[in-house]
Write an enzyme that holds these catalytic residues in place. Structure first.
Site, PDB file in Angstrom:
ATOM      1  N   TYR A   1       0.844  -1.196   0.000  1.00 36.38           N
ATOM      2  CA  TYR A   1       0.000   0.000   0.000  1.00 36.38           C
ATOM      3  C   TYR A   1       0.885   1.253   0.000  1.00 36.38           C
ATOM      4  O   TYR A   1       1.655   1.496   0.922  1.00 36.38           O
ATOM      5  CB  TYR A   1      -0.944   0.022   1.213  1.00 36.38           C
ATOM      6  CG  TYR A   1      -1.964  -1.110   1.244  1.00 36.38           C
ATOM      7  CD1 TYR A   1      -2.180  -1.944   0.140  1.00 36.38           C
ATOM      8  CD2 TYR A   1      -2.731  -1.349   2.369  1.00 36.38           C
ATOM      9  CE1 TYR A   1      -3.103  -2.975   0.173  1.00 36.38           C
ATOM     10  CE2 TYR A   1      -3.673  -2.387   2.414  1.00 36.38           C
ATOM     11  CZ  TYR A   1      -3.841  -3.197   1.314  1.00 36.38           C
ATOM     12  OH  TYR A   1      -4.758  -4.223   1.351  1.00 36.38           O
TER      13      TYR A   1
ATOM     14  N   THR B   1     -12.379   7.956   3.233  1.00 34.94           N
ATOM     15  CA  THR B   1     -11.478   9.091   3.040  1.00 34.94           C
ATOM     16  C   THR B   1     -11.948  10.292   3.847  1.00 34.94           C
ATOM     17  O   THR B   1     -11.233  11.284   3.938  1.00 34.94           O
ATOM     18  CB  THR B   1     -11.417   9.507   1.550  1.00 34.94           C
ATOM     19  OG1 THR B   1     -12.759   9.744   1.086  1.00 34.94           O
ATOM     20  CG2 THR B   1     -10.771   8.438   0.698  1.00 34.94           C
TER      21      THR B   1
ATOM     22  N   ASN C   1     -20.723   4.723   7.778  1.00 29.80           N
ATOM     23  CA  ASN C   1     -20.502   3.283   7.613  1.00 29.80           C
ATOM     24  C   ASN C   1     -20.569   2.522   8.943  1.00 29.80           C
ATOM     25  O   ASN C   1     -20.977   1.356   8.974  1.00 29.80           O
ATOM     26  CB  ASN C   1     -19.157   3.034   6.926  1.00 29.80           C
ATOM     27  CG  ASN C   1     -19.117   3.630   5.530  1.00 29.80           C
ATOM     28  OD1 ASN C   1     -20.141   4.095   5.018  1.00 29.80           O
ATOM     29  ND2 ASN C   1     -17.957   3.642   4.904  1.00 29.80           N
TER      30      ASN C   1
HETATM   31  N1  LIG Z   1      -6.318  -8.299   0.699  1.00 27.96           N
HETATM   32  C1  LIG Z   1      -6.545  -7.605  -0.382  1.00 27.96           C
HETATM   33  O1  LIG Z   1      -6.165  -8.005  -1.490  1.00 27.96           O
HETATM   34  C2  LIG Z   1      -7.248  -6.286  -0.263  1.00 27.96           C
HETATM   35  C3  LIG Z   1      -7.646  -5.596  -1.423  1.00 27.96           C
HETATM   36  C4  LIG Z   1      -8.332  -4.381  -1.256  1.00 27.96           C
HETATM   37  C5  LIG Z   1      -8.581  -3.884   0.011  1.00 27.96           C
HETATM   38  N2  LIG Z   1      -8.147  -4.564   1.122  1.00 27.96           N
HETATM   39  C6  LIG Z   1      -8.376  -4.053   2.495  1.00 27.96           C
HETATM   40  O2  LIG Z   1      -9.754  -3.762   2.693  1.00 27.96           O
HETATM   41  C7  LIG Z   1      -9.906  -2.398   3.078  1.00 27.96           C
HETATM   42  C8  LIG Z   1     -11.233  -1.870   2.601  1.00 27.96           C
HETATM   43  O3  LIG Z   1     -11.306  -1.972   1.173  1.00 27.96           O
HETATM   44  P1  LIG Z   1     -11.882  -0.759   0.330  1.00 27.96           P
HETATM   45  O4  LIG Z   1     -11.219   0.503   0.728  1.00 27.96           O
HETATM   46  O5  LIG Z   1     -11.860  -1.171  -1.088  1.00 27.96           O
HETATM   47  O6  LIG Z   1     -13.392  -0.730   0.916  1.00 27.96           O
HETATM   48  P2  LIG Z   1     -14.738  -0.174   0.269  1.00 27.96           P
HETATM   49  O7  LIG Z   1     -15.638   0.053   1.440  1.00 27.96           O
HETATM   50  O8  LIG Z   1     -15.238  -1.076  -0.795  1.00 27.96           O
HETATM   51  O9  LIG Z   1     -14.362   1.226  -0.408  1.00 27.96           O
HETATM   52  C9  LIG Z   1     -13.970   2.314   0.378  1.00 27.96           C
HETATM   53  C10 LIG Z   1     -14.031   3.609  -0.428  1.00 27.96           C
HETATM   54  O10 LIG Z   1     -15.369   3.885  -0.833  1.00 27.96           O
HETATM   55  C11 LIG Z   1     -15.661   5.279  -0.637  1.00 27.96           C
HETATM   56  N3  LIG Z   1     -16.657   5.360   0.446  1.00 27.96           N
HETATM   57  C12 LIG Z   1     -16.656   4.662   1.619  1.00 27.96           C
HETATM   58  N4  LIG Z   1     -17.739   4.955   2.355  1.00 27.96           N
HETATM   59  C13 LIG Z   1     -18.451   5.846   1.657  1.00 27.96           C
HETATM   60  C14 LIG Z   1     -19.683   6.508   1.915  1.00 27.96           C
HETATM   61  N5  LIG Z   1     -20.384   6.293   3.021  1.00 27.96           N
HETATM   62  N6  LIG Z   1     -20.148   7.366   0.967  1.00 27.96           N
HETATM   63  C15 LIG Z   1     -19.456   7.582  -0.176  1.00 27.96           C
HETATM   64  N7  LIG Z   1     -18.286   6.993  -0.470  1.00 27.96           N
HETATM   65  C16 LIG Z   1     -17.782   6.122   0.444  1.00 27.96           C
HETATM   66  C17 LIG Z   1     -14.339   5.936  -0.259  1.00 27.96           C
HETATM   67  O11 LIG Z   1     -13.597   6.279  -1.421  1.00 27.96           O
HETATM   68  P3  LIG Z   1     -13.600   7.737  -2.112  1.00 27.96           P
HETATM   69  O12 LIG Z   1     -13.934   8.759  -1.063  1.00 27.96           O
HETATM   70  O13 LIG Z   1     -12.223   7.879  -2.666  1.00 27.96           O
HETATM   71  O14 LIG Z   1     -14.604   7.661  -3.214  1.00 27.96           O
HETATM   72  C18 LIG Z   1     -13.610   4.785   0.427  1.00 27.96           C
HETATM   73  O15 LIG Z   1     -12.225   4.941   0.469  1.00 27.96           O
HETATM   74  C19 LIG Z   1      -8.659  -1.723   2.486  1.00 27.96           C
HETATM   75  O16 LIG Z   1      -8.349  -0.519   3.122  1.00 27.96           O
HETATM   76  C20 LIG Z   1      -7.609  -2.771   2.754  1.00 27.96           C
HETATM   77  O17 LIG Z   1      -7.197  -2.711   4.102  1.00 27.96           O
HETATM   78  C21 LIG Z   1      -7.494  -5.754   0.987  1.00 27.96           C
END
Ligand SMILES: NC(=O)c1ccc[n+]([C@@H]2O[C@H](COP(=O)([O-])OP(=O)(O)OC[C@H]3O[C@@H](n4cnc5c(N)ncnc54)[C@H](OP(=O)(O)O)[C@@H]3O)[C@@H](O)[C@H]2O)c1
Length: 324
Positions: free
Chosen positions: A49, A285, A293
């Site tokens: 990351y 973010t 959430n």
């Molecule tokens: N093991 C793996 O291969 C792998 C892969 C991916 C992630 N992960 C882990 O899983 C964690 C979570 O994944 P993810 O960040 O993809 O989760 P996600 O919940 O699918 O997406 C999060 C993103 O969605 C937007 N968001 C979140 N809540 C919101 C709301 N209430 N209203 C509007 N936009 C909202 C924000 O981005 P914006 O504000 O930029 O739009 C936020 O950064 C990561 O941080 C990481 O630790 C692991």
């Protein structure tokens, strides 16, 4: 967490894409503080990351917060390396050399003495599974990690690790980190079912909102500054911004409105209704996103069997299971 003794909060907080690229020290401090104060006890990270900068940033916040180290858990993951295009042989993968060195680097960057969970971020076909299991066992014996797990491994690969652990009487993986959300259900709801029943396994699921698609924010295009509009993430946009997916998400947005909840909370709540999910890792973010959430815990109680069935009818992603 699965059959292990570790207790993880149902919602946790991760740093992929956000830390360093979108969020600086001040905001990370605020968001991690909100998460912790609301009961989150697991913070997820990985060597890859922001090429190590995400771990450095989280490490600075953890140091400043000075929380009791026994009150939270923190992870790292190895496989992709932390040097981007500069990665040399042995600076990626799951060899003993890289797993040990990546662990040392993560400990330094995070400024902690041990990792609570250390993940193999992907399977590595170039390394014998015995080497991986021995190395993880060794790191546990040394006190550098407490538990180890896998991320996006197939059911067969996970069982191979268990076989090797059993053969040599070593500590096997106890947790897997798969993607799980309303649009991506195969591994959790089909492939791993037998493993949950037999050896047992916890899951720290990622992208519960499909990178934000399942908030409805992309229903009418890409809002400025949001993830799917970021430079370098075109591949992610191509994966999610598809008309058939958007059509279902729009319908689900209306259904969530009918129920008096946001689509974001409905989507996160839906993941934690699955008893095989230990924790859903949230990404955020902004403060408003995280506070929103975190309400998923209350919303989960409102997802009755009737509501879940209607969600399935709209989204049409439930995996078909063989009829036994
Ligand atoms: N093991 C793996 O291969 C792998 C892969 C991916 C992630 N992960 C882990 O899983 C964690 C979570 O994944 P993810 O960040 O993809 O989760 P996600 O919940 O699918 O997406 C999060 C993103 O969605 C937007 N968001 C979140 N809540 C919101 C709301 N209430 N209203 C509007 N936009 C909202 C924000 O981005 P914006 O504000 O930029 O739009 C936020 O950064 C990561 O941080 C990481 O630790 C692991």
């Amino acid at each position: 967490m699965g059959k292990s003794g570790l207790q993880l909060s149902v919602l946790s907080y991760g740093s992929w894409v956000t830390f360093h690229k979108q969020i600086d020290d001040t905001i990370a401090d605020e968001l991690m503080g909100i998460a912790y104060d609301n009961g989150v006890n697991f913070f997820d990270n990985a060597e890859v990351y922001a090429r190590g900068e995400s771990e450095r940033l989280m490490g600075r916040v953890l140091k400043k917060k000075n929380w009791d180290r026994t009150s939270y858990t923190v992870s790292s993951k190895a496989y992709f390396g932390s040097r981007g295009p500069e990665n040399k042989p042995n600076q990626t993968g799951l060899s003993r050399k890289h797993l040990v060195e990546a662990c040392h680097e993560a400990l330094q960057r995070l400024q902690v003495e041990y990792l609570d969970i250390y993940f193999c971020h992907r399977p590595d076909k170039n390394v014998p599974i015995e080497e991986v299991v021995w190395t993880m066992n060794h790191l546990i014996q040394q006190g550098k990690i407490l538990y180890w797990g896998t991320s996006e491994w197939s059911g067969v690969e996970i069982m191979e690790a268990h076989r090797a652990a059993e053969d040599y009487r070593l500590i096997g993986p106890v947790v897997e980190q798969p993607q799980y959300n309303l649009l991506e259900r195969q591994k959790l709801e089909k492939e791993y079912l037998m493993i949950f029943k037999t050896v047992g396994m916890g899951t720290t699921i990622w992208s519960p909102l499909a990178s934000g698609l399942l908030t409805g924010k992309y229903n009418d295009g890409i809002p400025e500054g949001s993830r799917l509009g970021l430079e370098g993430f075109e591949w992610l946009k191509d994966q999610w911004m598809m008309e058939d997916k958007l059509a279902k998400v729009r319908e689900l947005t209306s259904f969530a409105q009918e129920l008096g909840m946001s689509l974001a909370t409905l989507s996160i709540a839906w993941t934690i209704k699955n008893p095989n999910v230990t924790t859903a890792i949230l990404g955020a973010t902004r403060k408003e996103q995280l506070l929103e959430n975190l309400k998923a815990l209350e919303v989960a109680e409102k997802l009755t069997p009737d509501v879940l069935q209607r969600i399935d009818e709209i989204i049409q992603t439930k995996p078909l299971l063989p009829a036994y």
